[in-house]
Scaffold this active site. Structure first.
Site, PDB file in Angstrom:
ATOM      1  CG  HIS A 139      -9.713   0.016  -6.088  1.00 58.43           C
ATOM      2  ND1 HIS A 139      -8.684   0.008  -7.010  1.00 58.43           N
ATOM      3  CD2 HIS A 139     -10.301  -1.199  -6.208  1.00 58.43           C
ATOM      4  CE1 HIS A 139      -8.663  -1.140  -7.653  1.00 58.43           C
ATOM      5  NE2 HIS A 139      -9.640  -1.901  -7.179  1.00 58.43           N
ATOM      6  CG  ASP A 169      -6.138   2.328  -7.139  1.00 60.27           C
ATOM      7  OD1 ASP A 169      -6.530   2.283  -5.947  1.00 60.27           O
ATOM      8  OD2 ASP A 169      -6.631   1.640  -8.045  1.00 60.27           O
ATOM      9  N   GLY A 242     -11.667  -8.644  -8.358  1.00 57.38           N
ATOM     10  CA  GLY A 242     -10.987  -9.496  -7.395  1.00 57.38           C
ATOM     11  C   GLY A 242      -9.513  -9.638  -7.701  1.00 57.38           C
ATOM     12  CG  ASN A 243      -7.561 -10.997 -11.337  1.00 55.96           C
ATOM     13  OD1 ASN A 243      -8.550 -11.486 -11.866  1.00 55.96           O
ATOM     14  ND2 ASN A 243      -6.446 -11.694 -11.136  1.00 55.96           N
ATOM     15  CB  SER A 244      -8.176  -4.850  -7.707  1.00 60.98           C
ATOM     16  OG  SER A 244      -9.014  -4.461  -8.758  1.00 60.98           O
ATOM     17  N   GLY A 301       7.675  22.191  -9.019  1.00 62.40           N
ATOM     18  CA  GLY A 301       7.310  23.595  -8.939  1.00 62.40           C
ATOM     19  C   GLY A 301       6.855  24.162 -10.262  1.00 62.40           C
TER      20      GLY A 301
END
Length: 497
Positions: A139, A169, A242-244, A301
């Site tokens: 993101h 992500d 901002g830590n992401s 499957g």
């Protein structure tokens, strides 16, 4: 008269400290029986961290002296912080007048082309290889036209996106430099326990590299609204916007998680942060090193669902836990292993499986090519099966970009295959023409089409092939009626476009 109250309080404090240190209650009696000093010997072992724990993991203990309380995290930060970077992503966004496309206003007015707007995002990342591989969140770089990486020493580099996975992500970037880059080492996220000390390093709010401390608050969390991946490490270390993409490190200075999201009503840290376990991140990095542009999960499957309390009772289970098999594809690894509908997978390679998300995590960390032992509940009893770990079969699936001026223009569609179903997180038995992607600023994106949407009908036609959908979607008409299947929910819409 001499008071014994201070001495009693002192002994009580020592006893409580020993219990907090995690020793079994029988330890005192056992040491006394063996001829030792009982409580005193145990307390000395607790202070030095030398008491028996029954495993190879170093004993955990509470601080016993002022010197121990004054210990610092500085050596860990000094070793790890140079590998934590800032990630700057920018994208050019076309700006359209709200009246564009309206036949009345277009008849009497002309709308000049408006200059594009630049949208920026800021996050963090971690250098995980001296060659310049950087891990961050998907993101952070979503739809970015340009991504720059800034090191802690002030150097900036243009980066190339090697791999991105929206479901997890995660994204892997590559930067080039003359010298090897500082790189952090991965730790074993499986070794984490609730209560372990951790540090979060990143760039919150763009103020600059920041380190916060906390503990592991929970494991195997499945918060909704973050990503399709549902097996997060929860921490109370302060994590903010901002830590992401930043590092969550253990007390050995190893990266045990990539900080991804927070639970907050104010936009700031409320002490509930989530990180992707390092064992999954390591698998994604290895895929990028091998030249893959996406992370291919092992193909089972089979489709799975949660075990409800009434189902657990009907199956004779003590509690509702595991991944309930709802469908098995013919000739799939699950079919060859002997899995059947109504089986419940409760363990993989000796590790407990409490939810379908936990099963997805366990399988994602396994190497392809070797079978793995799984434990299932069937007819009230427990059985062990050998499940082959394979990649999804590669089938020739042609993807087509829808053109024209209709509301589906800009959508990339294809016939569902096992590979696509796995990538889009769709049930194994789904068939039809699926939206693989919707181009940014396209009509398809503007009406809300999402990857994974299955188009069932368009302008009165039941859609059975890509060619049929392409022909119907590029027709010259103003009125549009379509029906889509979104996560099992049928949505019908009529619009003038």
């Amino acid at each position: 008269m001499v008071s014994h109250v201070p001495f009693v309080r002192f002994c009580t404090a020592l006893l409580m400290s020993a219990l907090v240190a995690g020793a079994p209650p029988s330890a005192f009696a056992q040491q006394a029986d063996e001829g030792g000093n009982g409580l005193l010997d145990f307390l000395r072992g607790t202070q030095t961290g030398s008491q028996e724990t029954g495993s190879e993991t170093p004993a955990r203990r509470v601080p016993f002296s002022q010197r121990q309380i004054q210990l610092s995290f500085a050596p860990l930060v000094r070793e790890t912080a140079p590998a934590v970077v800032n990630v700057y992503a920018s994208a050019r966004v076309d700006v359209r007048s709200p009246f564009m496309g309206d036949p009345f206003f277009e008849r009497f007015f002309s709308f000049p082309q408006m200059p594009p707007r630049v949208r920026s995002s800021l996050g963090s990342g971690v250098l995980v290889d001296p060659s310049g591989l950087v891990v961050t969140n998907y993101h952070v770089i979503r739809e970015a036209d340009e991504v720059k990486v800034a090191l802690a020493d002030g150097r900036e580099f243009e980066s190339e996106i090697l791999l991105k996975d929206e479901r997890l992500d995660l994204a892997v970037l590559k930067i080039e430099g003359a010298d090897p880059f500082p790189a952090a080492l991965f730790g074993d996220s499986e070794a984490l326990e609730v209560g372990d000390l951790v540090l979060a390093i990143g760039n919150p709010f763009g103020v600059g590299q920041t380190t916060t401390s906390g503990i592991v608050s929970a494991l195997a969390r499945t918060p909704s609204g973050i990503s399709d991946f549902g097996f997060f490490i929860q921490t109370d270390a302060a994590v903010n916007p901002g830590n992401s993409g930043g590092a969550l490190i253990n007390m050995s200075g190893e990266v045990v998680g990539i900080n991804t999201a927070i639970y907050s009503r104010s936009g700031g840290s409320n002490g509930i942060g989530f990180a992707i376990p390092a064992n999954v991140v390591r698998s994604v990095v290895e895929a990028a090193k091998s030249g893959a542009d996406h992370f291919a999960r092992p193909y089972v499957g089979a489709s799975f669902d949660r075990v409800a309390p009434d189902i657990a009772e009907a199956l004779g289970m003590e509690r509702p836990a595991g991944a309930l098999v709802t469908d098995v594809a013919p000739e799939s690894p699950a079919a060859r292993a002997g899995l059947k509908a109504a089986d419940v997978v409760v363990g993989v390679k000796g590790k407990a499986v409490d939810t379908p998300e936990a099963l997805d995590y366990r399988l994602a960390t396994l190497p392809v090519g070797e079978p793995v032992e799984i434990e299932i509940v069937r007819d009230g009893g427990r059985e062990r099966l050998s499940l082959p770990i394979e990649r999804a079969p590669e089938t020739a699936t042609e993807e087509v970009q829808i053109g024209g001026q209709g509301p589906l223009a800009g959508a990339r569609v294809a016939a569902l295959s096992p590979v696509l179903a796995q990538q889009l997180n769709l049930p194994i038995g789904k068939k039809g023409i699926v939206v693989v992607a919707a181009a940014r600023n396209s009509p398809a994106a503007s009406i809300g089409l999402r990857p994974g949407d299955i188009i069932r009908a368009l302008n009165g036609e039941e859609i059975e092939s890509v060619e049929q959908l392409q022909r119907a979607a590029e027709a010259d008409t103003r009125w549009w009626r379509f029906t889509i299947d979104r996560n099992g929910r049928i949505i019908s819409q009529t619009m003038r476009f």
